[in-house]
Design a protein around this motif. Sequence first.
Motif, PDB file in Angstrom:
ATOM      1  N   GLU A  20      42.562  41.286  46.777  1.00  0.00           N
ATOM      2  CA  GLU A  20      42.116  40.005  47.334  1.00  0.00           C
ATOM      3  C   GLU A  20      40.609  39.832  47.135  1.00  0.00           C
ATOM      4  O   GLU A  20      40.141  38.753  46.798  1.00  0.00           O
ATOM      5  CB  GLU A  20      42.480  39.913  48.826  1.00  0.00           C
ATOM      6  CG  GLU A  20      42.095  38.584  49.461  1.00  0.00           C
ATOM      7  CD  GLU A  20      42.730  37.364  48.799  1.00  0.00           C
ATOM      8  OE1 GLU A  20      42.126  36.279  48.877  1.00  0.00           O
ATOM      9  OE2 GLU A  20      43.814  37.479  48.192  1.00  0.00           O
ATOM     10  N   ARG A  23      40.008  38.820  43.629  1.00  0.00           N
ATOM     11  CA  ARG A  23      40.393  37.418  43.408  1.00  0.00           C
ATOM     12  C   ARG A  23      39.310  36.470  43.932  1.00  0.00           C
ATOM     13  O   ARG A  23      38.952  35.496  43.275  1.00  0.00           O
ATOM     14  CB  ARG A  23      41.729  37.099  44.081  1.00  0.00           C
ATOM     15  CG  ARG A  23      42.949  37.640  43.361  1.00  0.00           C
ATOM     16  CD  ARG A  23      44.251  37.205  44.024  1.00  0.00           C
ATOM     17  NE  ARG A  23      44.337  35.787  44.319  1.00  0.00           N
ATOM     18  CZ  ARG A  23      44.602  34.811  43.429  1.00  0.00           C
ATOM     19  NH1 ARG A  23      44.765  35.124  42.167  1.00  0.00           N
ATOM     20  NH2 ARG A  23      44.689  33.564  43.804  1.00  0.00           N
ATOM     21  N   THR A  61      43.237  32.475  33.629  1.00  0.00           N
ATOM     22  CA  THR A  61      42.660  32.899  34.906  1.00  0.00           C
ATOM     23  C   THR A  61      42.143  31.695  35.680  1.00  0.00           C
ATOM     24  O   THR A  61      42.322  31.607  36.900  1.00  0.00           O
ATOM     25  CB  THR A  61      41.524  33.917  34.671  1.00  0.00           C
ATOM     26  OG1 THR A  61      42.071  35.072  34.024  1.00  0.00           O
ATOM     27  CG2 THR A  61      40.871  34.331  35.970  1.00  0.00           C
ATOM     28  N   HIS A  65      43.561  29.531  39.606  1.00  0.00           N
ATOM     29  CA  HIS A  65      42.789  29.075  40.764  1.00  0.00           C
ATOM     30  C   HIS A  65      42.707  27.558  40.862  1.00  0.00           C
ATOM     31  O   HIS A  65      42.690  27.012  41.966  1.00  0.00           O
ATOM     32  CB  HIS A  65      41.372  29.644  40.698  1.00  0.00           C
ATOM     33  CG  HIS A  65      41.300  31.129  40.799  1.00  0.00           C
ATOM     34  ND1 HIS A  65      41.294  31.789  42.008  1.00  0.00           N
ATOM     35  CD2 HIS A  65      41.252  32.091  39.834  1.00  0.00           C
ATOM     36  CE1 HIS A  65      41.228  33.096  41.793  1.00  0.00           C
ATOM     37  NE2 HIS A  65      41.201  33.308  40.490  1.00  0.00           N
TER      38      HIS A  65
END
Length: 197
Positions: A20, A23, A61, A65
């Motif tokens: 996390e 990320r 990537t 998001h």
Amino acid sequence: MPAETPPAGNPARKRGRPTEAERVQRRDDILDAAVRLLLADGFGGVTFDDIGAEARVTKRTIYAHFATRTEVFLAAVERLRERTLALPGDHVTLLDLATAIVTGLHSDEAVGLHRLMISSARDFPELSAAFYADGPERYIAALRERLDPASASAAEALFTLLLGEPHRRRLLGLAPAPTDAQASAHAATTLRLLGLD
């Protein structure tokens, strides 16, 4: 798929599912890169390929998001607001909040995003509405929550004066970002003018 090259100064990313924390850091790297590019090239001049190259991540990537440039821009606005309003401690005063707003919204990043929104408003009216709702309206709401109920209607005037002419000079490139002492003095003067000190 080729491995991503880590941004300069960041440790090499390990293979496998990111933690996390990784990320969150990767999302911040993408937003940092996007803000740099958007401020340099404008909303219409930046692609996900550009952002990926600047952030040293794959386009895949970025899509993990964000789905669109609009989402990237609004995420940058949201991140700035969250950082501005994230005041430490249990006893945050109205002066603390007002000073944080002056510091945050007179910063180079905030002024750059504001300029970008002004220049893009005619071509992207939905983005303008979302920017206002996620930016100014949320700052005004935060001030309203901190004010005495009898003074809550002053929140919009307070927000307006916390920006004021110094912010206009910032937008026009006529003044640097305020120091911490200048931001605090501006906030204190504003509260005093409105009888909120």
